[in-house]
Motif scaffolding. Structure first.
Motif, short mmCIF file in Angstrom:
data_model
loop_
_atom_site.label_atom_id
_atom_site.label_comp_id
_atom_site.label_asym_id
_atom_site.label_seq_id
_atom_site.Cartn_x
_atom_site.Cartn_y
_atom_site.Cartn_z
N ILE A 120 -33.83 18.18 -58.24
CA ILE A 120 -34.66 17.99 -57.06
C ILE A 120 -34.84 16.50 -56.79
CG2 ILE A 120 -36.89 18.52 -56.00
CD1 ILE A 120 -35.44 21.06 -56.85
N GLU A 131 -40.85 16.57 -61.12
CA GLU A 131 -40.01 17.61 -60.55
C GLU A 131 -38.70 17.67 -61.34
OE1 GLU A 131 -39.57 16.31 -56.55
OE2 GLU A 131 -38.78 14.37 -57.12
N LEU A 184 -35.22 24.85 -65.81
CA LEU A 184 -36.06 24.37 -64.70
C LEU A 184 -36.69 23.03 -65.10
CD1 LEU A 184 -36.71 25.87 -61.87
CD2 LEU A 184 -39.04 25.98 -62.73
N VAL A 194 -36.41 30.55 -57.83
CA VAL A 194 -35.46 29.71 -57.12
C VAL A 194 -35.17 30.49 -55.85
CG1 VAL A 194 -33.11 28.80 -57.09
CG2 VAL A 194 -34.46 28.70 -59.19
N LYS A 215 -38.29 26.39 -56.93
CA LYS A 215 -37.30 25.50 -56.33
C LYS A 215 -36.90 26.11 -55.01
CE LYS A 215 -34.33 24.05 -59.97
NZ LYS A 215 -33.00 24.12 -60.59
N THR A 236 -41.47 29.63 -65.14
CA THR A 236 -40.18 29.21 -65.68
C THR A 236 -39.72 30.18 -66.77
OG1 THR A 236 -40.84 26.92 -65.34
CG2 THR A 236 -38.95 27.31 -66.81
N THR A 287 -41.31 19.30 -65.89
CA THR A 287 -42.41 19.94 -65.15
C THR A 287 -43.69 19.95 -65.99
OG1 THR A 287 -41.71 22.13 -65.88
CG2 THR A 287 -40.89 21.38 -63.75
N ARG A 340 -45.08 27.87 -55.53
CA ARG A 340 -44.20 28.89 -54.98
C ARG A 340 -44.60 29.31 -53.57
NH1 ARG A 340 -42.63 34.26 -54.91
NH2 ARG A 340 -40.43 34.48 -55.45
N PHE A 376 -39.28 21.17 -54.39
CA PHE A 376 -39.90 21.81 -55.54
C PHE A 376 -41.41 21.75 -55.36
CE2 PHE A 376 -41.84 21.44 -59.81
CZ PHE A 376 -41.35 22.59 -60.41
#
Lengths: 264, 210
Positions: A149, A145, A135, A197, A5, A98, A140, A162, A159
């Motif tokens: 988000i 998402e 999350l 995050v 995120k 997550t 997900t 990463r 989102f």
């Protein structure tokens, strides 16, 4: 694929739509907050309130900055809650990064609350188990998402993969610097192995002003307890048992008849 | 009557109940505590009804244990004070371990090793109780206290459990007849004179049984 995120605090308008979306999607019963003279819904996260916009008022350069920041589980790569948890399978780290609580396995000891450097997990007095942001692992998992988000009206929240989020955060940081926020930067604390995050802050040197700890790490007492102390304990217990056994093998019992004693 | 038919009272019923209440609550707290201590020992939780159950019961067993330790303290604290012979005894503990009893000063009702066990259990019980209360209610306790407690509780437990492992060995295999003393309350004169000569003479002088 590790997901993350991205919270660009410079775009947050404090609408709290993400708070509502979180409550709605996770089917949480709303509990009336505490009014303490702030726009903040309640002072802290709660077992049934996993996403809180903090309204930080900070005196700066002769004026007041109103810094809004979204506060929830950081989904650390090296998670303090997992380090502290005694119940196998109660806290799991999914392949996408997550950190999720499996409440069937949670025993409600609350060690995760102490292990977490962000003070996120909250113990429910009714179910005696600990809760926090998932999350939206149920979203997900099917390619959606997270609810927060989805609902954000300003694109403050994004989102995705990463690495992509970090790239976007870096671009945004460069823009902010060009706009005159020379201390703008990305908050992705390495003390916990990086978080899933991540924040863009207009002053990354003072994350405390957003309610974020400066250098979060798994507390050293938790590390001591989960590391060297286990070795010490094992040595002490095994040592005492083996010591007693071999003492008996070598010296045998203390028996007055064997050792004899002068008659008085 | 022959000497071995004489029974010297060693622990009265109060002391025996006290001791076994401490022992049972300690055993329960230890096994459930070890289950929550390490995920590798979590299987122990299943023996006692699962993790969620022992999270509820472990603190109560600790409260019971602490209360019994308080009772023990009230009853035995005076007896457990170290006299000058005990201090010499402690410096020659190796002689005790290697069964050279002639080289040791005479012991009273409890020897210096037993007294040290008593005091170490009092101290660790205090530490366990204080840190245990903090860990019991994490939602009400300040973070700084929880961080101390989370390390102090297992550390005190390691000390306490190690001491009790030695204590159990002493009370079973190492010193024959001591288990009977704690279960039924009496010992024979030969035993008393060998292990606790000063205490034996007190008994002898206070009675006309020979």
């Amino acid at each position: 694929m590790i997901v993350a995120k991205l919270i660009d605090t410079t775009l947050c308008i404090g609408c709290k739509a993400c708070e509502v979306a979180c409550q709605e999607w996770n089917d949480q019963e709303y509990t009336l907050g505490t009014f303490d003279g702030s726009y903040q819904t309640m002072p802290d996260l709660a077992p049934n309130f996993w996403n809180l916009i903090k309204f930080n008022e900070v005196e700066k350069n002769g004026g007041t900055s109103w810094l809004m920041s979204k506060y929830q589980c950081m989904h650390c790569a090296d998670a303090g809650c997992i380090a502290a948890c005694p119940a196998p399978g109660a806290i799991v780290q999914l392949a996408n990064g997550t950190v999720d609580f499996a409440h069937d396995n949670c025993i409600g000891c609350g060690y995760c609350i102490t292990g977490c450097p962000f003070d996120v997990p909250k113990l429910s007095p009714t179910t005696k188990k600990v809760y926090k942001c998932t999350l939206c692992s149920d979203r997900t998992a099917v390619g959606l998402e997270p609810a927060c988000i989805k609902t954000c009206p300003t694109n403050c929240l994004t989102f995705g993969e990463r690495d992509e989020m970090i790239r976007v955060a870096d671009i945004r940081t460069r823009e902010l610097k060009a706009d005159g926020f020379k201390d703008a930067g990305v908050y992705n604390p390495q003390g916990v192995g990086g978080t899933n995050v991540i924040y863009v802050l207009n002053d990354v040197k003072q994350p405390e002003s957003y309610g974020l700890p400066k250098d979060p790490v798994i507390p050293w007492t938790v590390q001591l307890w989960k590391g060297p102390m286990k070795v010490l304990g094992t040595l002490a217990f095994v040592g005492a048992i083996l010591g007693a056994f071999f003492h008996f093998v070598i010296y045998g019992p203390q028996d007055p008849e064997v050792h004899g004693h002068d008659e008085e | 009557m022959t000497k071995s038919e004489i029974r010297i009272p060693r622990f009265d019923a109060y002391e025996r109940v006290m001791h076994w209440m401490a022992a049972l609550s300690f055993l329960y707290a230890t096994l459930t505590g070890l289950a929550i201590w390490s995920p590798k020992l979590y299987w122990l939780a299943g023996v006692f009804g699962g993790g969620f159950v022992i999270r509820g019961t472990h603190p109560w067993s600790g409260v019971l244990f602490s209360a019994v330790i308080g009772w023990m303290f009230a009853r035995w604290a005076k007896t457990m004070g170290l006299d000058s012979d005990d201090k010499v005894w402690l410096t020659k503990m190796d002689k005790y371990i290697t069964h050279q009893h002639g080289a040791l000063p005479e012991s009273g009702r409890f020897n210096a090793g037993q007294k040290m066990l008593f005091w170490s259990q009092v101290v660790t019980a205090l530490l366990l109780f204080a840190s245990g209360i903090v860990m019991w209610f994490p939602e009400w306790m300040p973070r700084s206290l929880r961080l101390i407690a989370i390390a102090m509780h297992p550390l005190a437990a390691i000390g306490s459990i190690s001491g009790i492992i030695v204590h159990i060995y002493m009370g079973t295999a190492a010193v024959p007849h001591s288990m009977r003393a704690m279960l039924r309350g009496w010992v024979v004169p030969e035993w008393a004179r060998f292990h606790h000569p000063k205490w034996y003479r007190q008994w002898r002088d206070s009675t006309n049984i020979r």
